[in-house]
Scaffold this active site. Structure first.
Site, PDB file in Angstrom:
ATOM      1  N   GLU A  26       0.823  -1.208   0.000  1.00 46.82           N
ATOM      2  CA  GLU A  26       0.000   0.000   0.000  1.00 46.82           C
ATOM      3  C   GLU A  26       0.858   1.260   0.000  1.00 46.82           C
ATOM      4  O   GLU A  26       0.543   2.246  -0.687  1.00 46.82           O
ATOM      5  CB  GLU A  26      -0.929   0.001   1.221  1.00 46.82           C
ATOM      6  CG  GLU A  26      -1.899  -1.176   1.260  1.00 46.82           C
ATOM      7  CD  GLU A  26      -1.359  -2.375   2.022  1.00 46.82           C
ATOM      8  OE1 GLU A  26      -2.166  -3.103   2.616  1.00 46.82           O
ATOM      9  OE2 GLU A  26      -0.115  -2.592   2.026  1.00 46.82           O
ATOM     10  N   SER A  70      22.479 -39.111  -9.943  1.00 46.96           N
ATOM     11  CA  SER A  70      21.156 -38.549 -10.219  1.00 46.96           C
ATOM     12  C   SER A  70      21.205 -37.377 -11.187  1.00 46.96           C
ATOM     13  O   SER A  70      20.156 -36.815 -11.521  1.00 46.96           O
ATOM     14  CB  SER A  70      20.502 -38.085  -8.906  1.00 46.96           C
ATOM     15  OG  SER A  70      21.288 -37.070  -8.297  1.00 46.96           O
TER      16      SER A  70
END
Length: 377
Positions: free
Chosen positions: A58, A177
Site C-alpha cells: 500500500e 542422479s
C-alpha cells in the site's frame, strides 16, 4: 510456476496479484502483497511488498501515485491482503490509507495474522472508508500459502520436491542422479526454491552429492536459508552447502563439541534438538523453523529423510518432476516401511499437472480420507 497475468483497469485485482508475485524471493517472512490504486477510472499507483523492514504494498502504491502527481482522495484501493493495523517493523498501512483520504478499499484475502485479522478492515471502516471483500482470495492464498500456514499452524508449509524416472527412480543404485530431468525442469525447480524461506536436505545427500541448494537458475533478490538434518554432526566443514551465499543451519540430535566448532567456524549455526531415538525430532525442527519466520520449507533430500518426513505426517505438498525414461534398479522417492494392505498406502490427490520442457511436473497434496473409510484393524 504459474504467474498471475496483469489485467486491464476493469480488473485491477488481477494486476494487484501480478504485482504480489513480484514479491516472491523478496518479502519473506512478510506476505506477498500487491496493491493497485484506481482514481477517476485510471490506475493512479501500483506497488508490492518490499524486503522485510521495507515498505508494504500500500505504501509503495501511494508513493507511486504521489510521484505521478495524482490526488488519491476518494480513490479505490485494490489490495491482495488485508492492510495491516499494527506496528511491526513499519507503521500500520491502514493509517497511511486513512491519511491519504482514499474512499474505498477492496481486499482479496483476510490477513491470517491474529494481530491483523479483521482489525485492518475494522479500522478503515471506523474512519469512514468503504471496505469490500473482492475476488482473488484463492490466488492470494496460494501465493501466501506458507505465510497462512505459519500464522494458523505455527509451522511452515512443507513442500517435498523430487525428480524421478517413469519407474520411480530418483537415482541409480550408486547414487548418480545428474540429470534425470531436463534443463527446463531444473530451472523450474529453482523457481520453487526461490519461493521458499528455507531449503532442507539430509546429511547423506550432503556427503554423497555435495549440493549447493541455492537459487542460481532464476534471478532472486535473496537466498533461502539452507538447512541440513544431521543427527550426529557429520557434515563436512568443507561442504558446498556451508559456503556462501546465504545462511546455513544444521539441526543435530547429539552434540560433538569439536564438530560443532568446525561448522560454526565456517559460519554455520548448529541447533541441538532433544534427541528422539538418537535422531533429530523432525516435528520439533519444523516447529522451530516456523518460529524463525520460515513460511515455505522446500525439501530436496534422499529416500530415507523423505520417508521419515512422510511417515511423520509433515509433508503438505509433493512437487514431483517425472522424466520420460526408464532407468531400472535404483533409489526411490521414499524408503517407506512395507505395508500389508493397499488401503494403508499414503494417499495423495493431484492438484496440478503441467508439462515443463520434456518432463511432467506433478503437484499433489495429502488426500482426505474416503467417506466411510474404516481404520485398519
Amino acid at each position: 510456476m504459474t504467474a498471475h497475468r496483469s489485467s486491464a483497469v476493469p480488473e485491477p485485482m488481477g494486476e494487484a496479484l501480478a504485482l504480489a508475485a513480484r514479491a516472491v524471493g523478496l518479502s519473506d517472512p512478510n506476505p506477498r502483497v500487491g496493491c493497485v490504486i484506481v482514481a477517476d477510472g485510471t490506475i493512479a499507483g501500483r506497488g508490492h511488498t518490499q524486503e522485510a523492514g521495507g515498505p508494504h504494498a500500500e505504501i509503495m502504491a501511494l508513493r507511486d501515485a504521489a510521484a505521478r502527481g495524482v490526488d488519491v482522495r476518494g480513490a479505490t484501493v485494490h489490495v491482495t491482503l488485508e492492510p495491516c493495523a499494527h506496528h511491526g517493523r513499519t507503521p500500520p498501512c491502514t493509517d497511511a490509507l486513512i491519511a491519504a483520504g482514499v474512499g474505498r478499499v477492496v481486499i482479496a484475502l483476510r490477513d491470517p495474522n491474529p494481530l491483523v485479522s479483521g482489525q485492518g478492515a475494522a479500522r478503515l471502516e471506523a474512519a469512514g472508508i468503504a471496505v469490500e471483500w473482492g475476488g482473488g482470495g484463492a490466488e492470494s492464498h496460494a501465493l501466501n500459502i506458507g505465510f497462512v500456514s505459519r500464522m494458523e499452524r505455527g509451522r511452515p508449509w512443507l513442500r517435498l520436491k523430487a525428480a524421478i524416472s517413469l519407474d520411480g527412480r530418483t537415482a541409480l543404485a550408486d547414487g548418480t542422479s545428474q540429470w534425470i530431468t531436463g534443463a527446463a525442469a531444473r530451472a523450474d525447480g529453482h523457481a520453487w526454491r526461490k519461493r521458499a524461506g528455507a531449503v532442507l536436505t539430509g546429511v547423506g545427500t550432503v556427503r554423497e552429492d555435495d549440493p549447493r541448494l541455492d537459487v542460481r537458475l532464476v534471478a532472486s533478490a535473496r537466498q533461502p536459508l539452507r538447512v541440513i538434518v544431521d543427527s550426529r554432526l557429520e557434515t563436512p566443514p568443507g561442504a558446498r552447502m556451508v559456503d556462501p551465499p546465504g545462511a546455513v543451519l544444521v539441526y543435530a540430535a547429539i552434540d560433538d563439541a569439536a564438530r560443532r566448532a568446525a561448522l560454526e567456524q565456517r559460519g554455520a549455526e548448529v541447533a541441538l534438538l532433544p534427541p528422539r531415538s538418537g535422531k533429530v525430532d523432525l516435528a520439533a525442527m519444523v516447529e522451530d523453523l516456523g518460529k524463525r519466520g520460515i513460511n515455505e520449507l522446500h525439501v530436496e533430500a534422499g529416500e530415507k529423510l523423505n520417508a521419515s518426513l512422510l511417515a511423520a505426517g509433515l509433508v503438505d505438498e509433493l512437487l514431483v518432476y517425472v522424466a520420460p525414461r526408464l532407468v531400472g534398479s535404483g533409489r526411490g522417492l521414499a524408503a517407506l516401511a512395507p505395508i500389508a494392505r493397499l488401503d494403508d498406502a499414503l494417499a495423495f490427490a493431484f492438484v496440478d499437472v503441467e508439462r515443463v520442457g520434456t518432463d511432467l511436473r506433478l503437484m499433489l497434496r495429502p488426500a482426505p480420507p474416503l467417506p466411510g473409510a474404516s481404520p485398519p484393524p
